[in-house]
Design an enzyme around this catalytic site. Structure first.
Site, short mmCIF file in Angstrom:
data_model
loop_
_atom_site.label_atom_id
_atom_site.label_comp_id
_atom_site.label_asym_id
_atom_site.label_seq_id
_atom_site.Cartn_x
_atom_site.Cartn_y
_atom_site.Cartn_z
N CYS A 75 40.31 37.95 31.77
CA CYS A 75 41.65 38.53 31.65
C CYS A 75 42.10 38.62 30.20
CB CYS A 75 42.65 37.77 32.52
SG CYS A 75 44.18 38.72 32.76
N HIS A 115 40.23 38.70 37.51
CA HIS A 115 40.20 37.25 37.65
C HIS A 115 39.06 36.82 38.56
CE1 HIS A 115 43.86 36.14 35.48
NE2 HIS A 115 44.24 37.36 35.79
N GLU A 172 38.03 33.91 39.07
CA GLU A 172 38.38 32.67 39.76
C GLU A 172 39.27 32.91 40.97
OE1 GLU A 172 39.66 33.87 37.07
OE2 GLU A 172 41.76 33.32 36.85
#
Lengths: 262, 207
Positions: free
Chosen positions: B81, B185, B187
């Site tokens: 990001c 993202h 994650e």
């Protein structure tokens, strides 16, 4: 192409997911961490956890629960209920949530939106808005009034005007819940969803009234909402995440697919 | 044991990045210590927020220099990001901010366009003009989670993934040698994101 999001809402009380059932009060449906991880594995796009008793008990939301969720859920999630100030927001975000959701706090002290957006960025800030149809008047030009405390207290604010004010103050997303359709399972309140979606330049999540996958397809066909929030239709096992997404796909709505790992 | 460091400079998503690796059974350690970052076997550089304040913090703490050293050493470095924007030469954000210059390019804002909202928030597809080793077993066109208003504008030789928002096609995965960076993202992108993180933990830093 950006897909339309399916979001599952989990109301939490005493660390149990609970769901209001008409005339029967609340019943517990499971553990929030397990249910969140399960929905995440099933392919839900996002989750929302509300600590529904935090405000009434005058305590912050359960930060330890948020940490547990973050260790087990790998899709974005937001947390609401018991967010009283910037420090509570900071704790929720540090615990691993992507976003905080504020509702009555924002209505009563709108300045908190500016402060939160400045401190954490607009993308973290979700405005929960409960609205009720009261008829068009000079005071309420959209016909929908902002209410708090589960609809018991009318605030004299027009829904569209409040949404625009919140955007000016830096809110990043609006979760719009219709008190009239909430829990009825007859479909979303499309008219107010479209009015607010057209007025603002942030994503709008429609909430309140989904009973079948058809209602979700209808929402995206007839309004420019960005996301659909559901709860009881999945908590009681009536529908799965994938069955809802299949019906969205059939209606030609762009949907996030299951990842293909070769 | 090989060490994996997640750079801690106050970025909100570092907790989620560490959680994601731990869920995969991979030990990941958050660290703000330039020495530890420099000596790590592989490094993840996360980020959420504005470029100028992040850059200021990276310079003050000495982490900026440590990241340069990691890139020069040939060890794998993954930006996520804001971490995918700060590695460029500059960002349009905050009236223009000079950034690390690890890949030549600049972070530019999406153009206003009817029917799109800024930030670009939600799940969108990433297609590969060429395959990067850490995406090897994930089908081109899979969905990943995005939240951003700026994107990395780089020359095509550095583009490993592209995404379309409205009518704007932008690089969403960029890399050069041992450096790879995703605008989305990883994650928070469900199974697909976790798979990429797992691949990164085994990557030798060569394309």
């Amino acid at each position: 192409m950006l897909t339309k999001r399916l979001i599952i809402c989990l109301d939490v009380r005493d660390r149990k997911v609970t769901k209001g059932v008409r005339f029967e009060g609340n019943i517990d449906v499971g553990d929030p961490v397990e249910m969140g991880a399960g929905y995440s594995n099933d392919g839900v796009d996002e989750l929302v956890f509300y600590d529904i008793m935090a405000s009434a008990e005058n305590r912050p939301c359960d930060f330890e629960m948020v940490k547990d969720i973050a260790r087990n859920v790998f899709v974005p999630f937001s947390v609401g209920g018991g967010i009283r100030n910037l420090e509570d927001m900071n704790q929720v975000l540090l615990a691993g949530a992507e976003k905080v959701s504020i509702n009555s706090l924002a209505v009563l002290s709108p300045e908190i939106i500016n402060q939160g957006a400045l401190a954490f960025g607009s993308q973290c800030m979700v405005l929960g808005m409960d609205v009720k149809f009261v008829g068009v008047s000079e005071r309420i030009p959209s016909g929908y009034e902002v209410v708090i405390h589960g609809g018991r207290k009318a605030m004299g604010k027009d829904a569209v005007a409040w949404a625009l004010e919140a955007c000016d103050r830096g809110i990043g997303e609006i979760c719009l819940n219709s008190i009239d359709t909430d829990g009825m399972k007859h479909g979303y309140e499309l008219a107010v969803t479209e009015k607010v979606s057209q007025a603002v330049n942030v994503p709008v999540i429609a909430s309140g009234g989904a009973g079948t996958p058809k209602h979700i397809a209808e929402l995206f066909e007839k309004t420019s909402a960005d996301a659909a929030l559901v709860a009881s239709m999945v908590h009681f096992g009536d529908y799965s995440v994938q069955s809802i997404k299949d019906s969205m796909r059939t209606a030609g709505i762009p949907v996030r697919g299951k990842p293909i790992i070769l | 044991m090989a060490s994996l460091i997640v750079v801690d400079y106050g970025a909100g998503n570092r907790v989620s990045v560490v959680n994601a690796f731990r869920a995969l059974g991979i030990e990941a350690k958050p660290s703000a210590d330039p020495g530890e970052i420099r000596n790590a076997d592989r490094v993840v550089f996360p980020g959420v927020g504005a470029a100028a304040s992040a850059m200021e913090r990276l310079s003050q703490t000495g982490i900026a220099g440590a990241l340069r050293a990691v890139v020069e050493s040939g060890k794998p470095l993954l930006g996520i990001c804001l971490g995918c924007q700060i590695i460029l030469d500059e960002s349009e954000e905050d009236g223009g901010t000079k950034t690390l210059g690890l890949i030549s390019g600049r972070a530019v804002r999406f153009k206003e366009e009817k029917g799109i909202k800024i930030p670009h928030m939600g799940w969108n597809q990433v297609s590969y003009p060429k395959m990067h080793p850490i995406f090897k077993n994930i089908k081109s066109g899979s969905d990943f989670y995005f939240v951003h208003s700026y994107y990395p504008q780089v020359s095509s030789e550095f583009v490993f993934g592209e995404t379309v928002y409205g009518t704007q096609k932008f690089p969403s995965l960029i890399g050069k040698d041992n450096l790879i960076a995703a605008q989305f993202h990883l994650e928070k992108s469900g199974d697909a994101g976790l798979e990429v993180l797992k691949n990164f933990s085994r990557w030798d830093g060569k394309c």
